[in-house]
Write an enzyme that holds these catalytic residues in place. Sequence first.
Site, PDB file in Angstrom:
ATOM      1  N   ARG A 175       0.772  -1.181  -0.083  1.00 13.90           N
ATOM      2  CA  ARG A 175      -0.098  -0.035   0.071  1.00 13.90           C
ATOM      3  C   ARG A 175       0.936   1.329  -0.125  1.00 13.90           C
ATOM      4  NH1 ARG A 175      -2.124  -3.367  -1.239  1.00 13.90           N
ATOM      5  NH2 ARG A 175      -4.229  -4.592  -0.470  1.00 13.90           N
ATOM      6  N   SER A 225     -11.003  -0.435   3.310  1.00 16.04           N
ATOM      7  CA  SER A 225     -10.318  -0.839   4.766  1.00 16.04           C
ATOM      8  C   SER A 225      -9.782   0.556   5.210  1.00 16.04           C
ATOM      9  CB  SER A 225      -9.232  -1.640   4.494  1.00 16.04           C
ATOM     10  OG  SER A 225      -9.648  -3.082   4.211  1.00 16.04           O
ATOM     11  N   GLU A 302      -4.891   3.482   6.324  1.00 13.04           N
ATOM     12  CA  GLU A 302      -4.775   3.295   4.828  1.00 13.04           C
ATOM     13  C   GLU A 302      -5.593   4.542   4.089  1.00 13.04           C
ATOM     14  OE1 GLU A 302      -5.319  -0.863   3.307  1.00 13.04           O
ATOM     15  OE2 GLU A 302      -6.258  -0.018   1.497  1.00 13.04           O
TER      16      GLU A 302
END
Length: 316
Positions: A175, A225, A302
């Site tokens: 990520r 998320s 995130e």
Amino acid sequence: MASTSHPYTELDRRFPGLLQENIPLSRYTTFGIGGPADRFAEVGDPIRLAELLAAARESAVPVFLLGEGSNLLIDDAGLRALVIRNRMDRIHYEGQQVRVESGAGFHPLILDTVDHGLAGLEFAAGIPGTVGGAVWGNAGCYGRAIGDFLLRARWIEPDGRIREPERGDFDFAYRDSVLKRNGCVLLETVLELSPGNRQESRRIIEEKLALRRQKHPQEQACAGSYFKNIDPEEPGQQRIPAGRLLDEVGAKGLRVGDAAVFAKHANIIVNLGAATAREVLELAAEMKRRVREEFGIELHEEVRYVPAELPPSRGG
Ligand SMILES: Cc1cc2nc3c(=O)[nH]c(=O)nc-3n(C[C@H](O)[C@H](O)[C@H](O)COP(=O)(O)OP(=O)(O)OC[C@H]3O[C@@H](n4cnc5c(N)ncnc54)[C@H](O)[C@@H]3O)c2cc1C
């Protein structure tokens, strides 16, 4: 302040009809949260984009590059910035390579590559957002990510220069990519795929979409998320899902105003209707606190929270 010294005066003059004032960003984020942008423009042409970035730099106006807003929590006060929504979406095939502009939808791109008989990206079917947003956060799932396929790209640097970085220049990690730090605006990427079987690819895509329908909110607004999964202690081991830890500390059922933890997945925050960024931040802080106190683990976001004031003239 005299109108001549207003930071947007020169921009408004140079781009008549393109810049809109006070546009609510809640319309352009999947969370449905975010106050007004001082100026807002939709741009589908790379030359126009480069001109706009250069003009903003000259006027010292901060720029925020928006994809589909599916990974963002924008402040309730909006953004004191020029927000550019990326609509550049041309796709071009050269054998097994696909050259795609950064505003193309990632999921539509996956369908298009399959139609062209190419395979590789099916695992990511159903991830919302643009290719630019996907590269920024190295979007992916099931241990794979878009960066695995990127060969080279073209971006605009903060000083306006255009460069052609290669995969190694992106520092891809879980990520993460260099775009989170270097302020560059991605124009296009070249992805390397392999010859595929259309039927088999379509079967995999349907399977992934069905899994997403089970796991993700269908009716409520969210940004996917909220926290990243946790790095393993030993290299080679699996990441610990943040959702599992959050489940164990009883996050499901937590709610602040209209921001609530999704009933079927403890790592997703949903907007029940009129949630504010402040409510989401308060809820996220409580989720982090519980995991810290129970497991001694610090969760990292995130979803990117974007404050109202940005540094001048950066891309992302
Ligand atoms: C239901 C749901 C499920 C999701 N599932 C997943 C998943 O499985 N895996 C996953 O990784 N993510 C997932 N996400 C998160 C999100 O979809 C991805 O992160 C997506 O790639 C973001 O793309 P975007 O265009 O919406 O980016 P935005 O949210 O618009 O922007 C994110 C950041 O990227 C920057 N950016 C965007 N375009 C450019 C560009 N051209 N150049 C430079 N910077 C740029 C922006 O400035 C911003 O800082 C999910 C989200 C939702 C709502």
